[in-house]
Scaffold this active site. Structure first.
Site, PDB file in Angstrom:
ATOM      1  N   SER A 127       0.801  -1.222   0.000  1.00  0.00           N
ATOM      2  CA  SER A 127       0.000   0.000   0.000  1.00  0.00           C
ATOM      3  C   SER A 127       0.837   1.277   0.000  1.00  0.00           C
ATOM      4  O   SER A 127       0.308   2.353  -0.217  1.00  0.00           O
ATOM      5  CB  SER A 127      -0.957   0.029   1.200  1.00  0.00           C
ATOM      6  OG  SER A 127      -0.249   0.297   2.389  1.00  0.00           O
TER       7      SER A 127
ATOM      8  N   LYS B  17       1.002   4.158   7.358  1.00  0.00           N
ATOM      9  CA  LYS B  17       0.243   4.980   6.425  1.00  0.00           C
ATOM     10  C   LYS B  17       0.671   6.444   6.546  1.00  0.00           C
ATOM     11  O   LYS B  17       1.331   6.851   7.496  1.00  0.00           O
ATOM     12  CB  LYS B  17      -1.263   4.882   6.699  1.00  0.00           C
ATOM     13  CG  LYS B  17      -1.878   3.527   6.390  1.00  0.00           C
ATOM     14  CD  LYS B  17      -1.915   3.245   4.917  1.00  0.00           C
ATOM     15  CE  LYS B  17      -2.634   1.936   4.612  1.00  0.00           C
ATOM     16  NZ  LYS B  17      -1.903   0.750   5.090  1.00  0.00           N
TER      17      LYS B  17
END
Length: 232
Positions: A153, A191
């Site tokens: 990701s 993230k």
């Protein structure tokens, strides 16, 4: 030697950088090369990076720098990058008198298991191994630790599956920082951090993953990314 698709993509990126000053998005690359999915673009980008024609810059989305061009696009000259030359110890180039080898300070950090760059996984809580990192990477008074990345990701931030990320412990983050976030005291994920009023957005660096938004009380920052180690 590059394949036709690799060459076409390199030329497209080069032209966009010359015109706009920023690289195209993966969607724009997919359309320009008439590919049906972005996975094909990921493979081409990886191939160009492995061959030394481009490099992806960490901590920034859509950050691609062209290092060199093939002869068909203007020669093997470097673009926007000049390597630093380090003199070797060849027999015909003896070391000058009164000089000593430069010692590189290194530190051992605990590798606290794996961190999800994808779907969040169970929170990290144990030491699985240790890794040696340059001392300059962990300067300052804060504690540091390392994590093994699992998932894709964060690939557009230059973070790949299997990389080791170096984290400086911190409970605070600025917008845009890449952080280790603990969600609802159960899941840990790597993230990009953004505060939106009373909510926290955890944003991936891969368009295949949606941004997740939580009430601020549901997210606790565990640390900020300060370095990355990759083995081949």
């Amino acid at each position: 030697m590059l394949t036709k698709k690799q060459l076409d993509l390199l030329e497209f990126i080069h032209k966009r950088l010359q015109v706009d000053g920023v690289p195209p998005s993966f969607d724009e690359m997919k359309v320009a090369l008439d590919l049906r999915s972005k996975s094909g673009i990921h493979r081409l980008i990886t191939a160009l990076e492995e061959r030394g024609f481009i490099r992806r810059l960490a901590h920034r989305a859509r950050a691609i720098e062209i290092v060199k061009l093939p002869e068909s696009l203007g020669g093997e000259s470097t673009v926007g990058f000049q390597p630093r030359i380090i003199e070797g110890d060849r027999p015909d180039a003896p070391r000058p008198a009164n000089t000593e080898p430069v010692a590189v300070h290194a530190m051992e950090l605990p590798v606290m298991g794996r961190i999800a760059a994808g779907v969040p996984i169970e929170a990290i809580s144990h030491v699985s191994s240790h890794v040696s990192v340059p001392g300059a990477m962990v300067s300052g008074t804060s504690e540091h630790y390392a994590l093994e990345v699992k998932g894709d990701s964060m690939i557009e931030a230059g973070i790949n599956d299997g990389d080791i990320v170096v984290i400086r412990e911190s409970a605070a983050a600025d917008n845009g920082d890449i952080v280790v976030a603990l969600v609802e005291d159960q899941e840990a994920t790597l993230k990009r951090f953004f505060r939106r009023g009373n909510a926290i957005a955890l944003e991936a660096a891969n368009p295949a993953y949606e941004t997740r938004v939580f009430p601020e009380e549901k997210v606790r920052v565990q640390g900020r990314l300060v370095g990355l180690i990759r083995t081949y």
